[in-house]
Structure formats: C-alpha cells, structure tokens
Design a protein around this motif. Structure first.
Motif, PDB file in Angstrom:
ATOM      1  N   LEU A 192       0.824  -1.206   0.000  1.00 44.98           N
ATOM      2  CA  LEU A 192       0.000   0.000   0.000  1.00 44.98           C
ATOM      3  C   LEU A 192       0.859   1.257   0.000  1.00 44.98           C
ATOM      4  CD1 LEU A 192      -2.707  -1.104   2.604  1.00 44.98           C
ATOM      5  CD2 LEU A 192      -2.881  -1.119   0.108  1.00 44.98           C
ATOM      6  N   LEU A 193       1.981   1.214   0.742  1.00 45.04           N
ATOM      7  CA  LEU A 193       2.887   2.365   0.777  1.00 45.04           C
ATOM      8  C   LEU A 193       3.580   2.540  -0.573  1.00 45.04           C
ATOM      9  CD1 LEU A 193       4.449   1.825   4.319  1.00 45.04           C
ATOM     10  CD2 LEU A 193       2.781   3.568   3.653  1.00 45.04           C
ATOM     11  N   GLY A 194       3.961   1.416  -1.197  1.00 41.55           N
ATOM     12  CA  GLY A 194       4.565   1.493  -2.525  1.00 41.55           C
ATOM     13  C   GLY A 194       3.588   2.045  -3.545  1.00 41.55           C
ATOM     14  N   ALA A 195       2.313   1.642  -3.418  1.00 40.07           N
ATOM     15  CA  ALA A 195       1.290   2.147  -4.340  1.00 40.07           C
ATOM     16  C   ALA A 195       1.022   3.629  -4.104  1.00 40.07           C
ATOM     17  CB  ALA A 195      -0.002   1.345  -4.163  1.00 40.07           C
ATOM     18  N   ALA A 196       0.993   4.035  -2.838  1.00 44.25           N
ATOM     19  CA  ALA A 196       0.709   5.441  -2.507  1.00 44.25           C
ATOM     20  C   ALA A 196       1.764   6.369  -3.094  1.00 44.25           C
ATOM     21  CB  ALA A 196       0.642   5.613  -0.993  1.00 44.25           C
ATOM     22  N   ALA A 197       3.021   5.917  -3.084  1.00 47.44           N
ATOM     23  CA  ALA A 197       4.104   6.751  -3.597  1.00 47.44           C
ATOM     24  C   ALA A 197       4.032   6.937  -5.114  1.00 47.44           C
ATOM     25  CB  ALA A 197       5.455   6.144  -3.221  1.00 47.44           C
TER      26      ALA A 197
END
Length: 375
Positions: free
Chosen positions: A109-114
């Motif tokens: 999710l953090l990778g997608a948010a970035a």
C-alpha cells in the motif's frame, strides 16, 4: 601550407564553438558539475560518471558520436529498444530481498501510494500543453526509477529522451537531498521516533513462490508490464532458488556493472546541447522534481494513516521509501529515523515499501504504455 593550417583550424571543435556552437560550453559545465558530484562528493558515482562523460562526449563539436556511423549511436540501440532497462531490472531482481515485503504485505500500500506522484504530474504535464504520450513519459520520473523512465520514454516520447533520462537519473542520485525536508515537513518528531517491531522470518519456500506468483498474476492482468516485471521476477527467482548461484552472482555483479556503463553513457549521450537547452527541457526538469516530491509526500502521508490505524506502531517515515529508488530511499528512511531516535532501525521495514515501489512503478509504466502506445 597556410591553406592546410586554415583547413585544420576550421575542422577543430574549438573553431566550431566560436562559430556558433557555444551551447556546447553550457553542457560541458553541466557535465563537469555531475562529474564533481559523482567523484568528489561520491553521490551515486556508478550512475553520474557514465552519464556525465556521455554528455561530455556527445557535445564535442564535430565528433558526431551519435551520428549514423558514430560509436554511441550503435551502443544506444540497447537503450532505444528497451534492452538495457530490462536487463537492469533483471540485475535488480537478483540483488533484491523481497522478504520484508512478504513479511509485511501492507508495504504494498505504501509502494502504491508513492506512485500518486506519477499521476498528479501527468495531469500537470497535460495542463502545460504536453500531449498524452509525452505527459505519460514525463510523469514516470515521479517513480524515481531510471530504467522504467527510459523504457517508457523510448516507446512513448523518444524525442524527449534526453531531458527525461537526465532528470530521472539526477533525481535518483539526489534522493538523500530531496527527500529529508519533505519527510520532516509531513511528520512530527514523535512519529519519527517510533520503533517498529522486528519482522517475522520469511521461509525459503515463500521467497521462491513469490516472484513466480507476482509475474504470473501481474503479466496476465497487464501484459505491457511484462518486459520489466518479467525480468525483475526472473532475476529474483534465480537468486532465491539457490541452485544457480553463479547466474545470480553474475547478474548482481558483472552484468549489472556492464549494463550500467552502457546505459549511463548513452543516457548522457542524449543530452545534446541543441536539443537539451530549451524551455521545454526546463519544464520537464521542473515537472520531474514535482513528481518526485509528490511521490515522497503521498508515501509519507499514507504512512501517517497507517501510523494512526496501527495505534502508533508504524513509523510513517518508511512511506517515503515507496518511491522505487532501491535501496537509497530505504537508507534515507533509516537515517532520518535514527536522527530522531538513535536506537531506531527502520531499514528492513523501509525495504518493504521500497521494493513494492519498484513493482508499482513497473505496473504504472505498463498501464501508461497500454493507454498511449501506438506501435
């Protein structure tokens, strides 16, 4: 004799500079600055030295190294056709441990948010007058993933290859400078001090299955991402299988260095003064910086959301590692965490979003390619 001397003089690069090719001097200065940063400051020398020297060579008046019969013209084939970027992904996969991502799937999710920086910048590029394919190529700079930017630009906007390539790799090298102020702006000291629990051990079987499953699912859904994701997961599989150590060793070391040399020098060779020194280039450099800044900010902000939802157990700094500059962004998260709390060890936690960002940027590139590529 005088005629021979005069003919020799007019054939020199010095004469050409005084005869109107003064823009080359600007590019020489830019190349020297990059060499200084790479050599004296030791900031990403493996990237900056080949890029800077390629920039120096291509702007030598009269050398014509990127002409139809020029040396760099032939070497550039691998960059133009997407061969070098895909090989870089293979090497990155062979040197990457997906264990932190497997241990903490929420890192996806953090990778997608970035990756939001990519799509925000796409809109900004459209508003500035770039066409859809051009805007897509520019926006991918926000993923902080040089090979992905080269791969996408070569297909969607090859005429913008020089500025996009230089911007993508320059910002990758400047991760330790660009990210910390943004990370501090969007977090409190209390949040930066948070110590995270040790990740669970990941079994060998999980590490072997992961690249096969990811490649299978993502490429079935988005075939256009196959060159990058396929090579990334193949590289990781030969590493984790444990039965072909020589292949993994070559991919991590020799092949990586060889391809980096070829890729770097051809990236620099696209920074020709005539094509590079334009207002359009300045716009691309500016948009690239915005893309990278937004990607970092959205990663951190999503990290703050996870901090709240977890009851303060997740340090939001690791969200900044969601941009795919591996492992630089994860190291920056580690460094900033230790500044706030010397007993903080965030590196492995940050590697989860970091490698998720690599997958995310490749998926984003595949999506943009699907939407805008006409081949």
């Amino acid at each position: 004799m005088l005629e021979i001397l005069q003919e020799f003089w007019t054939s020199t690069g010095i004469y050409r500079i005084f005869d109107g090719e003064w823009k080359s001097l600007v590019m020489f200065i830019a190349a020297i600055i990059l060499l200084y940063v790479g050599i004296a400051k030791k900031k990403e020398p493996y990237l900056l030295i080949p890029i800077a020297f390629g920039m120096l060579l291509v702007n030598m008046p009269g050398a014509n190294l990127m002409g139809d019969e020029g040396l760099l013209h032939y070497i550039y084939w691998g960059t133009d056709k997407g061969v070098y970027p895909a090989l870089i992904f293979l090497c990155v996969g062979a040197g990457t441990d997906f264990g932190p991502l497997i241990a903490n799937p929420r890192s996806l999710l953090l990778g997608a948010a970035a990756q939001f920086g990519i799509f925000f910048t796409f809109i900004g590029a459209i508003l500035l007058g770039f066409k859809g394919a051009e805007a897509a190529a520019i926006s991918i700079i926000g993923g902080a993933d040089g090979p992905t930017a080269l791969f996408l630009t070569g297909r969607l906007a090859p005429h913008l290859f020089g500025p996009i390539a230089v911007a993508a790799y320059s910002y990758m090298a400047l991760v330790p400078i660009i990210q910390p102020p943004i990370m501090k702006l969007f977090t409190t000291e209390e949040e930066r001090k948070v110590k995270m629990e040790q990740l669970r051990p990941v079994s060998k079987k999980e590490k072997i299955i992961f690249p096969v499953v990811v490649a299978f699912i993502t490429i079935l859904i988005l075939p256009d991402a196959a060159p990058l994701l396929g090579m990334l997961m193949f590289g990781n599989l030969i590493k984790e299988s444990g039965v072909v150590p020589k292949l993994a060793e070559v991919a991590q070391d020799s092949l990586m260095y060889i391809v980096t040399i070829l890729l770097g020098i051809t990236v620099g060779a696209k920074a020709n003064a005539t094509e590079f020194l334009t207002l359009q280039t300045l716009g691309i450099l500016g948009l690239g910086l915005v893309a990278f800044a937004i990607g970092t900010a959205t990663g951190v902000l999503f990290g703050k959301i996870m901090y709240k939802l977890s009851g303060g157990k997740i340090n939001p700094l690791i969200g900044a590692a969601g941009v795919s500059a591996v492992p630089m962004a994860a190291r920056v998260a580690q460094q900033e965490g230790q500044k706030a709390n010397p007993s903080n060890f965030l590196l492995m936690h940050a590697m989860g979003p970091n490698v998720a960002g690599v997958i995310g940027s490749a998926v984003a590139a595949g999506l943009l390619l699907k939407m805008f590529y006409v081949g």
